[in-house]
Design an enzyme around this catalytic site. Structure first.
Site, PDB file in Angstrom:
ATOM      1  CD  GLU A 191       5.630   0.706   6.187  1.00 17.87           C
ATOM      2  OE1 GLU A 191       6.704   0.637   6.709  1.00 17.87           O
ATOM      3  OE2 GLU A 191       4.107   0.472   6.343  1.00 17.87           O
TER       4      GLU A 191
ATOM      5  CE  LYS B 261       5.716  -5.360   5.768  1.00 13.75           C
ATOM      6  NZ  LYS B 261       5.668  -4.740   4.563  1.00 13.75           N
TER       7      LYS B 261
ATOM      8  NE  ARG C 112      -3.279  -6.009   9.605  1.00 14.16           N
ATOM      9  CZ  ARG C 112      -2.330  -5.256   8.873  1.00 14.16           C
ATOM     10  NH1 ARG C 112      -2.744  -4.136   8.719  1.00 14.16           N
ATOM     11  NH2 ARG C 112      -1.250  -5.911   9.101  1.00 14.16           N
TER      12      ARG C 112
HETATM   13  P1  ATP Z   1       2.084  -5.734   8.488  1.00 11.13           P
HETATM   14  O1  ATP Z   1       1.295  -5.217   9.849  1.00 11.13           O
HETATM   15  O2  ATP Z   1       2.433  -7.675   8.146  1.00 11.13           O
HETATM   16  O3  ATP Z   1       3.332  -5.436   8.886  1.00 11.13           O
HETATM   17  P2  ATP Z   1       2.011  -3.250   6.848  1.00 11.13           P
HETATM   18  O4  ATP Z   1       0.164  -2.883   6.827  1.00 11.13           O
HETATM   19  O5  ATP Z   1       2.789  -3.280   7.255  1.00 11.13           O
HETATM   20  O6  ATP Z   1       1.569  -4.859   7.222  1.00 11.13           O
HETATM   21  P3  ATP Z   1       2.201  -2.711   4.233  1.00 11.13           P
HETATM   22  O7  ATP Z   1       4.050  -3.125   3.635  1.00 11.13           O
HETATM   23  O8  ATP Z   1       2.572  -1.494   5.178  1.00 11.13           O
HETATM   24  O9  ATP Z   1       2.826  -3.461   5.331  1.00 11.13           O
HETATM   25  O10 ATP Z   1       1.192  -2.851   3.868  1.00 11.13           O
HETATM   26  C1  ATP Z   1       1.250  -2.667   1.835  1.00 11.13           C
HETATM   27  C2  ATP Z   1      -0.318  -3.036   1.919  1.00 11.13           C
HETATM   28  O11 ATP Z   1      -1.119  -4.164   2.290  1.00 11.13           O
HETATM   29  C3  ATP Z   1      -1.326  -1.626   2.835  1.00 11.13           C
HETATM   30  O12 ATP Z   1      -2.112  -1.065   1.654  1.00 11.13           O
HETATM   31  C4  ATP Z   1      -1.823  -2.858   4.506  1.00 11.13           C
HETATM   32  O13 ATP Z   1      -3.029  -2.104   4.285  1.00 11.13           O
HETATM   33  C5  ATP Z   1      -2.037  -4.135   3.328  1.00 11.13           C
HETATM   34  N1  ATP Z   1      -1.671  -5.115   3.916  1.00 11.13           N
HETATM   35  C6  ATP Z   1      -1.552  -5.414   4.844  1.00 11.13           C
HETATM   36  N2  ATP Z   1      -1.599  -6.638   6.165  1.00 11.13           N
HETATM   37  C7  ATP Z   1      -2.706  -6.872   5.451  1.00 11.13           C
HETATM   38  C8  ATP Z   1      -3.530  -8.007   5.748  1.00 11.13           C
HETATM   39  N3  ATP Z   1      -2.687  -8.798   6.499  1.00 11.13           N
HETATM   40  N4  ATP Z   1      -4.847  -8.096   4.901  1.00 11.13           N
HETATM   41  C9  ATP Z   1      -5.130  -7.240   3.261  1.00 11.13           C
HETATM   42  N5  ATP Z   1      -4.280  -6.497   3.499  1.00 11.13           N
HETATM   43  C10 ATP Z   1      -3.133  -6.046   4.246  1.00 11.13           C
HETATM   44 MG    MG Z   2       2.201  -1.027   7.681  1.00 17.49          MG
END
Ligand code: ATP
Ligand code: MG
Length: 597
Positions: free
Chosen positions: A37, A272, A262
């Site tokens: 995102e 984020k 994760r």
């Molecule tokens: P955050 O929780 O940091 O805001 P998010 O999951 O909302 O992260 P996205 O932009 O949706 O962020 O993530 C893009 C991809 O990265 C998704 O497939 C998500 O599952 C993966 N991802 C995000 N954080 C992690 C992490 N800590 N370890 C592994 N993969 C991750």
């Molecule tokens: Mg997300």
């Protein structure tokens, strides 16, 4: 972990894919995607996901898309869109011509919505966001049917058409899937598909005033792109039945979703939302502050692509969450930099040394090894003269036991050059602070030898005063003082949200993110370390470093690995300390191997 020669370890994900390839489920295709995102900069956790998705595609001779899941116009920005591409490229991956946006599918998603309405599987609901939350039920109690649940197909078609046409105010109505208000899975209790939101979108501008929720867009976007394996993090496990329901009821291509844990790192937050808070509240100097766990932050700090990829490979993937010691990441970095970083001498906290028996007008040069790990790196000349700088820490007037560096009357070797002995200490009359050491050198000790075979135990680094370059050096330490900031494991919070939290609510909180931080998590910022940045402004470098440009990495002997910061100029060099030389991970590993804890 077994390797199959591609650099990617085999694991529970590759086992599933192997089986699908074997059975010909997707015509032997493997097509993955990395779906960020664009609401913040990518962090090390994303690096894990990027390495995994692009790595698997490469391993199977398949493809990997980069797709922005840009369904939330209020939180998304062009700056994030750009930074994500820079970061994925820097990690060494290539999406070729497959850069996509969920917003490109807004028309298609709208058609899908109409399809479900016509099938009697979606309805327009006039409850407010609060009312929807209140009637959603809990983990132990079923939800209540909305009074609008049994609207006729025709009425729903007309109302959704009018929602789309902008006839109703923001938040006044939503489109919901008609699934099951008593489902044990809260995500299946008539989740919201569309909300009314008058917000300008970074790509579609003001074309839309209704936007799909993340949950309605994500699975269908994967389907539209022909993704075979939708690899995502654990908090989406509870959303899988919903994604399955949408795909099955729409009768479209159905990727297989596989969840993994994760990445969490000690002394770090990886979310984020939290990182944005650090930026907005001024705890750090922007997303690329070298203390940030963002990819742009660690890049500026001096991390290498190779170190991060090795780290991601080493930690592998698991089905259940765990926290990785940040010492492992630092270990991977040291291993890589040790192999290739050229060595230099730099004095960070200079103490002036005058060598009394060295002629004032004399100068000479010594050959120094550029990299003892790499013979092909060659040597360079280091100038020597009567006045030098040494590290303040390398002198003690009253030495503690086992201090083999410079002390009154004791002899040390100046790296690559002579042995010197301290014969006098000059102090500031008022403060008593040591301002200069008076020393003598033994001309017979040039190079590595002592003529009489006497033992000189300490070797210290130095820089010739007349030749030295002035520099600023920024020393970084962990951003947080505690291994688990706020004492809440990262991810624990978002998993709670996935079960009972407001994921996918009309205010557009994306799945896996809690709008209301749990009470235990509120004070994570109080664990911020006041010592995470120390700026030294009077550092002295050997002249061979003149002209070093931003991004240049090297080792300062005995001190650590450093790189030139973007704030550097030709007049004034600025270095970041990437990582110290001390390797706590090697120690941890050693204790683990010897059976201790
Ligand atoms: P955050 O929780 O940091 O805001 P998010 O999951 O909302 O992260 P996205 O932009 O949706 O962020 O993530 C893009 C991809 O990265 C998704 O497939 C998500 O599952 C993966 N991802 C995000 N954080 C992690 C992490 N800590 N370890 C592994 N993969 C991750
Ligand atoms: Mg997300």
């Amino acid at each position: 972990m077994p390797k199959n020669g591609t650099g990617v370890s085999s694991n529970f994900i590759t086992e599933i894919i192997d089986a699908d390839v074997e059975s010909g489920k997707y015509g032997r295709r493997v097509h993955t995607r990395f779906p960020p995102e664009p609401n913040g900069y990518l962090h090390i956790g994303h690096a894990k996901s990027i390495c995994l998705n692009f790595g698997i595609a490469a391993q199977y001779g398949g493809l990997c898309n980069l797709r922005y899941d840009d369904t939330n116009p209020t939180k998304e920005e062009e700056e994030y869109v750009r930074s994500i591409q820079v970061d994925v490229k820097w990690l060494g991956f290539d999406w070729q011509d497959r850069l996509f946006y969920a917003s490109d599918y807004f028309d298609k998603l709208c058609e899908f919505a109409f399809h479900l309405i016509r099938a009697g599987k979606a309805y327009v609901c006039d409850l407010s966001a609060d009312q929807i939350r209140q009637t959603r039920g809990t983990l132990t109690e079923p939800g209540k049917d909305s009074p609008y649940r049994n609207r006729s197909v025709d009425e729903n078609l007309e109302l959704f058409e009018r929602m789309k046409a902008g006839e109703f105010p923001d938040g006044s109505r939503v489109l919901r899937a008609k699934i099951d208000m008593s489902s044990g899975n809260l995500n299946m209790r008539d989740p919201i598909m569309y909300r009314i939101l008058r917000a300008s979108h970074h790509r579609t501008g003001n074309k839309w005033c209704v936007y799909p929720t993340y949950d309605f867009a994500h699975g269908q976007s994967d389907s539209i792109e022909g993704i075979t394996h939708s690899i995502c993090t654990l908090e989406f496990e509870d959303h899988r039945p919903l994604y399955d329901w949408y795909l099955d009821n729409l009768g479209i291509h159905h990727p297989r979703q596989i969840e993994f844990a994760r990445l969490n790192l000690t002394y770090t937050v990886l979310s984020k939302r939290r990182l944005l808070q650090l930026v907005e509240d001024g705890h750090v100097n922007g997303w690329d502050d070298p203390r940030m766990p963002t990819i742009s932050g660690v890049r500026r700090r001096g991390y290498t692509t190779e170190a991060i990829r090795t780290f991601c490979e080493t930690i592998g993937v698991a089905k259940r969450g765990s926290v990785v010691d940040i010492a492992l990441l630092e270990h991977c970095l040291r291993e890589d930099l040790n192999r290739r970083a050229p060595r230099y001498m730099a004095v960070l906290r200079p103490l002036r040394v005058v060598i009394e028996n060295y002629p004032e007008d004399r100068e000479e040069e010594f050959d120094a090894l550029n990299n003892p790990e790499d013979a092909s790196a060659g040597t360079r000349k280091v100038p020597f003269s009567r006045v030098l700088y040494v590290e303040r820490d390398d002198f003690r007037e009253v030495p503690p036991p086992k201090f083999h560096r410079l002390t009154p009357g004791n002899e040390v070797r100046l790296r690559y050059s002579y042995c010197i002995k301290c014969v006098g200490v000059v102090k500031d009359e008022k403060t008593g602070e040591i301002v200069e050491l008076r020393c003598t050198f033994d001309p017979e000790t040039r190079g590595e030898r002592t003529p009489d075979g006497r033992k000189v135990r300490g070797t210290i680094h130095w820089v010739s005063a007349t030749h030295a370059l002035d520099a600023e050096v920024r020393l970084y330490d962990h951003l947080f003082t505690k291994p688990f900031p706020g004492d809440v494991e990262e991810g624990a919070e978002s998993e709670t949200a996935a079960v009972g939290g407001p994921a996918g609510t009309p205010d557009g909180v994306p799945a896996g993110e809690s709008a209301v931080p749990s009470a235990r998590a509120t004070d994570w910022k109080s664990d911020l370390s006041p010592a995470s940045l120390e700026t030294l402004t009077t550092c002295k470098l050997e002249p061979a470093l003149a002209g070093a440009t931003p991004g240049f990495r090297c080792q300062f002997e005995r001190l650590g690995y450093f790189c030139v910061d973007a704030d550097s100029s030709a007049e004034r060099l600025v270095f970041n300390r990437t990582v110290t030389l001390r390797d706590t991970w090697a120690k941890i590993e050693k204790t683990q191997k010897s059976g201790g804890e």
